[in-house]
Write a protein that holds these residues in place. Structure first.
Motif, PDB file in Angstrom:
ATOM      1  N   ARG A 218       0.852  -1.273   0.180  1.00 16.44           N
ATOM      2  CA  ARG A 218       0.007  -0.068   0.005  1.00 16.44           C
ATOM      3  C   ARG A 218       0.945   1.290   0.197  1.00 16.44           C
ATOM      4  O   ARG A 218       0.534   2.139  -0.747  1.00 16.44           O
ATOM      5  N   GLU A 219       1.873   1.248   0.842  1.00 11.93           N
ATOM      6  CA  GLU A 219       2.812   2.485   0.893  1.00 11.93           C
ATOM      7  C   GLU A 219       3.635   2.585  -0.658  1.00 11.93           C
ATOM      8  O   GLU A 219       3.555   3.770  -1.112  1.00 11.93           O
ATOM      9  N   ASN A 220       3.777   1.357  -1.355  1.00 11.16           N
ATOM     10  CA  ASN A 220       4.449   1.467  -2.464  1.00 11.16           C
ATOM     11  C   ASN A 220       3.207   2.085  -3.688  1.00 11.16           C
ATOM     12  O   ASN A 220       3.832   2.989  -4.383  1.00 11.16           O
ATOM     13  N   GLU A 221       2.121   1.592  -3.660  1.00 12.57           N
ATOM     14  CA  GLU A 221       1.109   2.138  -4.195  1.00 12.57           C
ATOM     15  C   GLU A 221       0.685   3.699  -4.029  1.00 12.57           C
ATOM     16  O   GLU A 221       0.500   4.343  -5.084  1.00 12.57           O
ATOM     17  N   ASP A 222       0.892   4.122  -2.796  1.00 15.89           N
ATOM     18  CA  ASP A 222       0.561   5.759  -2.515  1.00 15.89           C
ATOM     19  C   ASP A 222       1.770   6.314  -3.109  1.00 15.89           C
ATOM     20  O   ASP A 222       1.642   7.420  -3.645  1.00 15.89           O
ATOM     21  N   MET A 223       3.266   5.862  -3.194  1.00 18.35           N
ATOM     22  CA  MET A 223       4.134   6.552  -4.003  1.00 18.35           C
ATOM     23  C   MET A 223       3.968   6.449  -5.448  1.00 18.35           C
ATOM     24  O   MET A 223       4.202   7.752  -6.219  1.00 18.35           O
ATOM     25  N   VAL A 224       3.198   5.485  -6.107  1.00 19.15           N
ATOM     26  CA  VAL A 224       3.217   5.550  -7.450  1.00 19.15           C
ATOM     27  C   VAL A 224       2.152   6.529  -7.773  1.00 19.15           C
ATOM     28  O   VAL A 224       2.346   7.380  -8.641  1.00 19.15           O
ATOM     29  N   LEU A 225       0.973   6.827  -6.995  1.00 15.59           N
ATOM     30  CA  LEU A 225       0.296   7.942  -7.265  1.00 15.59           C
ATOM     31  C   LEU A 225       0.829   9.364  -7.266  1.00 15.59           C
ATOM     32  O   LEU A 225       0.569  10.158  -7.762  1.00 15.59           O
ATOM     33  N   ALA A 226       1.438   9.314  -5.999  1.00 16.35           N
ATOM     34  CA  ALA A 226       2.196  10.841  -5.505  1.00 16.35           C
ATOM     35  C   ALA A 226       3.170  11.154  -6.865  1.00 16.35           C
ATOM     36  O   ALA A 226       3.132  12.249  -7.420  1.00 16.35           O
ATOM     37  N   GLU A 227       3.944  10.172  -7.215  1.00 14.53           N
ATOM     38  CA  GLU A 227       4.876  10.279  -8.457  1.00 14.53           C
ATOM     39  C   GLU A 227       3.964  10.848  -9.619  1.00 14.53           C
ATOM     40  O   GLU A 227       4.611  11.648 -10.333  1.00 14.53           O
ATOM     41  N   SER A 228       2.826  10.002  -9.985  1.00 15.40           N
ATOM     42  CA  SER A 228       1.920  10.167 -11.096  1.00 15.40           C
ATOM     43  C   SER A 228       1.519  11.861 -11.108  1.00 15.40           C
ATOM     44  O   SER A 228       1.517  12.554 -12.122  1.00 15.40           O
ATOM     45  N   MET A 229       1.226  12.319  -9.733  1.00 17.35           N
ATOM     46  CA  MET A 229       0.563  13.741  -9.793  1.00 17.35           C
ATOM     47  C   MET A 229       1.753  14.657  -9.520  1.00 17.35           C
ATOM     48  O   MET A 229       1.341  15.804  -9.659  1.00 17.35           O
ATOM     49  N   SER A 233      -0.346  19.639  -9.537  1.00 22.41           N
ATOM     50  CA  SER A 233      -1.042  20.540  -8.824  1.00 22.41           C
ATOM     51  C   SER A 233      -0.487  22.195  -8.960  1.00 22.41           C
ATOM     52  O   SER A 233      -1.116  23.148  -8.584  1.00 22.41           O
ATOM     53  N   GLU A 234       0.915  22.059  -9.191  1.00 25.05           N
ATOM     54  CA  GLU A 234       1.708  23.311  -9.290  1.00 25.05           C
ATOM     55  C   GLU A 234       1.083  24.000 -10.745  1.00 25.05           C
ATOM     56  O   GLU A 234       1.033  25.098 -10.664  1.00 25.05           O
ATOM     57  N   ARG A 235       0.872  23.287 -11.528  1.00 23.62           N
ATOM     58  CA  ARG A 235       0.332  23.699 -12.988  1.00 23.62           C
ATOM     59  C   ARG A 235      -1.033  24.107 -12.897  1.00 23.62           C
ATOM     60  O   ARG A 235      -1.410  25.092 -13.327  1.00 23.62           O
ATOM     61  N   TYR A 236      -1.925  23.411 -11.921  1.00 23.96           N
ATOM     62  CA  TYR A 236      -3.339  23.782 -11.899  1.00 23.96           C
ATOM     63  C   TYR A 236      -3.693  24.080 -10.448  1.00 23.96           C
ATOM     64  O   TYR A 236      -4.297  23.269  -9.718  1.00 23.96           O
ATOM     65  N   PRO A 237      -2.989  25.058  -9.895  1.00 25.61           N
ATOM     66  CA  PRO A 237      -3.162  25.318  -8.431  1.00 25.61           C
ATOM     67  C   PRO A 237      -4.571  25.681  -8.333  1.00 25.61           C
ATOM     68  O   PRO A 237      -4.992  25.431  -6.802  1.00 25.61           O
ATOM     69  N   GLU A 238      -5.482  26.111  -8.915  1.00 23.10           N
ATOM     70  CA  GLU A 238      -6.747  26.317  -8.775  1.00 23.10           C
ATOM     71  C   GLU A 238      -7.869  25.119  -8.488  1.00 23.10           C
ATOM     72  O   GLU A 238      -8.998  25.115  -8.144  1.00 23.10           O
ATOM     73  N   VAL A 239      -7.172  23.726  -8.949  1.00 24.05           N
ATOM     74  CA  VAL A 239      -8.014  22.651  -8.768  1.00 24.05           C
ATOM     75  C   VAL A 239      -7.495  21.805  -7.604  1.00 24.05           C
ATOM     76  O   VAL A 239      -6.490  21.371  -7.441  1.00 24.05           O
TER      77      VAL A 239
END
Length: 303
Positions: A218-229, A233-239
């Motif tokens: 689960r920790e690994n999958e959390d990292m996969v999503l974090a890396e994908s994202m 958020s910096e490019r779309y700070p309004e979202v």
């Protein structure tokens, strides 16, 4: 206004294409397409095919009267679609052009998809000209179109809360899901709503592993999503972004989130966090089951 969409070039801000067949489902898809075109500041092109399917009848030959009727019926369909679009968003509709095509719908739409931003289709229908073919056309476009394909379900009831509901995107950690993530952020930004990023992982092999192993996965999958994202958020700070990492089948996880969404965005294929399952199977299943509009973005396509 009847106008042929130029198939020889892609415009700087290409239009959204909606295929209509006279069914209520296709008219609803046209309305969704008009709303999205207005958000993107682009035009809307409505097209209907009046070609006779191969094998229509033994020795079938069209007479001049037949072709005249088909042309008139095609014009009626695109005119009605235009009326419905304008009635749904009076004074706010994008520029609308229409066309009656004599080309077979599936190869014609695949070729047109090279020149448009998005192709919008109803998920089902029984049009006056193409009875029983809408589902097969939709399936073919999801697999072969060169642009993102939006599939709109007629059965979805109008909900005034829909305008504030989030966009949901499936993220599998592979390069194939990046175009879907880009499209989802753009749609959420234009709609001024939040984004729910769903990363589902499931593998029957881990059912027998220790809790420590499961926690590590689960920790690994959390990292996969974090890396994908990372960076989006910096490019779309309004979202505002909500991240969901869940041990479940991707179809079930995305269906769960779709209940409170105005749009679901997925890639057409790929591996990664969706362990052991092609995202193509996921997108195909969702196209037929999700109730809200779904946007399928193939790798190599995008807004």
């Amino acid at each position: 206004m009847t106008e042929h969409l130029d198939s020889t070039r892609r415009e700087p801000n290409p239009p959204i294409l909606a295929a209509v067949d006279g069914s209520a489902a296709s008219y609803k898809a046209a309305t969704w397409a008009a709303t999205d075109a207005a958000l993107h500041g682009c035009g809307l092109h409505l097209v209907t095919s009046v070609s006779v399917p191969a094998g229509y009848g033994p020795g079938a030959m069209l007479t001049g009267t037949d072709t005249d009727w088909l042309q008139v019926e095609g014009e009626r369909i695109v005119t009605e679609a235009t009326r419905i679009v304008r009635a749904a968003m009076p004074g706010a509709e994008p520029p609308v052009t229409t066309e009656v095509s004599w080309s077979p719908d599936i190869p014609d739409l695949i070729e047109r998809s090279r020149r448009v931003r998005t192709l919008a289709l109803g998920s089902s229908g029984a049009g006056a000209l193409r009875r029983g073919l809408v589902g097969s056309v939709t399936s073919a476009m999801v697999r072969h179109a060169h642009c993102p394909v939006a599939v709109i379900h007629y059965e979805q009831a109008a909900d005034p809360m829909e305008v504030i509901q989030p966009v949901v995107v499936g993220v599998d950690g592979s390069p194939n899901s990046v175009p879907a993530l880009v499209a989802a952020f753009e749609e959420a930004s234009l709609r001024k709503v939040g984004l729910t990023a769903v990363h589902a992982w499931a593998d029957t092999a881990v059912s027998y592993l220790s809790m420590d192993w499961e926690n590590a996965m689960r920790e690994n999958e959390d990292m996969v999503l974090a890396e994908s994202m990372a960076g989006w958020s910096e490019r779309y700070p309004e979202v505002p972004v909500r991240r969901v990492v869940v041990r479940d089948r991707p179809v079930r996880a995305l269906l769960e989130e779709a209940h409170g969404a105005q749009l679901v965005v997925v890639g057409s294929h790929g591996r990664g966090g969706f362990t052991g399952m092609l995202l193509g199977a996921t997108s195909n299943a969702l196209v037929h089951t999700v109730e809200c509009p779904i946007l399928v973005v193939r790798h190599g396509t995008g807004h």
